[in-house]
Design a protein around this motif. Structure first.
Motif, PDB file in Angstrom:
ATOM      1  N   LEU A  41       0.805  -1.224   0.000  1.00  0.00           N
ATOM      2  CA  LEU A  41       0.000   0.000   0.000  1.00  0.00           C
ATOM      3  C   LEU A  41       0.836   1.271   0.000  1.00  0.00           C
ATOM      4  N   PHE A  42       2.043   1.235   0.545  1.00  0.00           N
ATOM      5  CA  PHE A  42       2.813   2.467   0.690  1.00  0.00           C
ATOM      6  C   PHE A  42       3.104   3.208  -0.611  1.00  0.00           C
ATOM      7  N   PRO A  43       3.274   2.550  -1.748  1.00  0.00           N
ATOM      8  CA  PRO A  43       3.457   3.339  -2.976  1.00  0.00           C
ATOM      9  C   PRO A  43       2.248   4.204  -3.336  1.00  0.00           C
ATOM     10  N   TYR A  44       1.093   3.903  -2.761  1.00  0.00           N
ATOM     11  CA  TYR A  44      -0.114   4.674  -3.049  1.00  0.00           C
ATOM     12  C   TYR A  44      -0.303   5.850  -2.092  1.00  0.00           C
ATOM     13  N   GLY A  45       0.618   6.037  -1.189  1.00  0.00           N
ATOM     14  CA  GLY A  45       0.499   7.114  -0.217  1.00  0.00           C
ATOM     15  C   GLY A  45       0.784   8.473  -0.812  1.00  0.00           C
ATOM     16  N   ASP A  46       0.080   9.476  -0.291  1.00  0.00           N
ATOM     17  CA  ASP A  46       0.389  10.840  -0.694  1.00  0.00           C
ATOM     18  C   ASP A  46       1.560  11.322   0.164  1.00  0.00           C
ATOM     19  N   PHE A  47       1.812  12.610   0.157  1.00  0.00           N
ATOM     20  CA  PHE A  47       2.972  13.157   0.864  1.00  0.00           C
ATOM     21  C   PHE A  47       2.989  12.746   2.338  1.00  0.00           C
ATOM     22  N   SER A  48       1.844  12.830   3.000  1.00  0.00           N
ATOM     23  CA  SER A  48       1.795  12.515   4.422  1.00  0.00           C
ATOM     24  C   SER A  48       1.399  11.070   4.700  1.00  0.00           C
ATOM     25  N   GLY A  49       0.747  10.421   3.760  1.00  0.00           N
ATOM     26  CA  GLY A  49       0.268   9.067   3.980  1.00  0.00           C
ATOM     27  C   GLY A  49      -1.110   9.000   4.603  1.00  0.00           C
ATOM     28  N   ARG A  50      -1.732  10.146   4.787  1.00  0.00           N
ATOM     29  CA  ARG A  50      -3.060  10.173   5.403  1.00  0.00           C
ATOM     30  C   ARG A  50      -4.106   9.448   4.574  1.00  0.00           C
ATOM     31  N   ASN A  51      -3.938   9.416   3.272  1.00  0.00           N
ATOM     32  CA  ASN A  51      -4.937   8.755   2.445  1.00  0.00           C
ATOM     33  C   ASN A  51      -4.909   7.233   2.623  1.00  0.00           C
ATOM     34  N   THR A  53      -4.682   5.592   5.608  1.00  0.00           N
ATOM     35  CA  THR A  53      -5.218   5.093   6.870  1.00  0.00           C
ATOM     36  C   THR A  53      -6.583   4.423   6.720  1.00  0.00           C
ATOM     37  N   PRO A  54      -7.542   4.963   5.962  1.00  0.00           N
ATOM     38  CA  PRO A  54      -8.797   4.224   5.835  1.00  0.00           C
ATOM     39  C   PRO A  54      -8.639   2.921   5.052  1.00  0.00           C
ATOM     40  N   ILE A  55      -7.732   2.911   4.086  1.00  0.00           N
ATOM     41  CA  ILE A  55      -7.496   1.710   3.297  1.00  0.00           C
ATOM     42  C   ILE A  55      -6.855   0.633   4.179  1.00  0.00           C
ATOM     43  N   ALA A  56      -5.849   1.024   4.954  1.00  0.00           N
ATOM     44  CA  ALA A  56      -5.181   0.084   5.850  1.00  0.00           C
ATOM     45  C   ALA A  56      -6.131  -0.414   6.926  1.00  0.00           C
ATOM     46  N   ASP A  57      -6.984   0.463   7.430  1.00  0.00           N
ATOM     47  CA  ASP A  57      -7.962   0.066   8.434  1.00  0.00           C
ATOM     48  C   ASP A  57      -8.908  -0.990   7.879  1.00  0.00           C
ATOM     49  N   ALA A  58      -9.353  -0.802   6.638  1.00  0.00           N
ATOM     50  CA  ALA A  58     -10.254  -1.770   6.016  1.00  0.00           C
ATOM     51  C   ALA A  58      -9.554  -3.113   5.807  1.00  0.00           C
ATOM     52  N   ALA A  59      -8.309  -3.094   5.363  1.00  0.00           N
ATOM     53  CA  ALA A  59      -7.566  -4.343   5.149  1.00  0.00           C
ATOM     54  C   ALA A  59      -7.320  -5.066   6.468  1.00  0.00           C
ATOM     55  N   LEU A  60      -6.997  -4.315   7.516  1.00  0.00           N
ATOM     56  CA  LEU A  60      -6.761  -4.923   8.820  1.00  0.00           C
ATOM     57  C   LEU A  60      -8.054  -5.492   9.396  1.00  0.00           C
ATOM     58  N   ALA A  61      -9.156  -4.791   9.200  1.00  0.00           N
ATOM     59  CA  ALA A  61     -10.448  -5.311   9.664  1.00  0.00           C
ATOM     60  C   ALA A  61     -10.797  -6.604   8.941  1.00  0.00           C
ATOM     61  N   CYS A  85      -4.184  -5.523  -3.022  1.00  0.00           N
ATOM     62  CA  CYS A  85      -3.924  -4.173  -2.505  1.00  0.00           C
ATOM     63  C   CYS A  85      -4.049  -3.125  -3.603  1.00  0.00           C
ATOM     64  N   THR A  86      -3.611  -3.456  -4.809  1.00  0.00           N
ATOM     65  CA  THR A  86      -3.753  -2.534  -5.931  1.00  0.00           C
ATOM     66  C   THR A  86      -5.217  -2.253  -6.208  1.00  0.00           C
ATOM     67  N   ALA A  87      -6.031  -3.304  -6.204  1.00  0.00           N
ATOM     68  CA  ALA A  87      -7.464  -3.127  -6.428  1.00  0.00           C
ATOM     69  C   ALA A  87      -8.102  -2.346  -5.287  1.00  0.00           C
ATOM     70  N   LEU A  88      -7.682  -2.627  -4.063  1.00  0.00           N
ATOM     71  CA  LEU A  88      -8.232  -1.925  -2.907  1.00  0.00           C
ATOM     72  C   LEU A  88      -7.870  -0.446  -2.941  1.00  0.00           C
ATOM     73  N   ALA A  89      -6.631  -0.134  -3.205  1.00  0.00           N
ATOM     74  CA  ALA A  89      -6.192   1.265  -3.265  1.00  0.00           C
ATOM     75  C   ALA A  89      -6.821   1.980  -4.451  1.00  0.00           C
TER      76      ALA A  89
END
Length: 118
Positions: A41-51, A53-61, A85-89
């Motif tokens: 997922l990290f290659p899909y992060g913006d400058f701060s990576g805030r975008n 967190t909801p994706i990671a939360d969904a994957a972890l859930a 992960c590519t499809a999720l992001a």
């Protein structure tokens, strides 16, 4: 979230520490899959990576639910965690740095061609 948290990123640190604590409670195969998910997922992060967190939360859930149901990681993600992960992001509208560079290059070329052709 206040301004100071946003500038320093302390809110992100708290969120990722909470993700790490949740992942530590998972079985070993799910923990390994979580590590792969984060890496994909990290290659899909913006400058701060805030975008992310909801994706990671969904994957972890999803991993937590799979562990509670006794499912294996392969039953949940299939044999291609990176593709999942590519499809999720992509479903969340996240773009990689390549996508952003490609758009910038296309804009610059179009601008140059507009000057030459006009």
């Amino acid at each position: 979230m206040n301004f100071w948290e946003k500038v320093t990123g302390s809110d992100l640190t708290r969120q990722w520490n909470a993700f790490a604590a949740r992942a530590a409670a998972l079985p070993a195969d799910c923990q390994a899959a979580w590590g792969q998910v984060v890496g994909c997922l990290f290659p899909y992060g913006d400058f701060s990576g805030r975008n992310l967190t909801p994706i990671a939360d969904a994957a972890l859930a999803l991993l937590e639910q799979a562990a509670a149901d006794g499912q294996s990681v392969d039953e949940v993600f299939g044999d291609d965690i990176g593709g999942f992960c590519t499809a999720l992001a992509g479903g969340h509208g996240a773009r990689t740095y390549r996508d952003r560079w490609r758009e910038q290059l296309n804009r610059n070329v179009a601008r140059k061609l507009g000057r030459l052709g006009g």
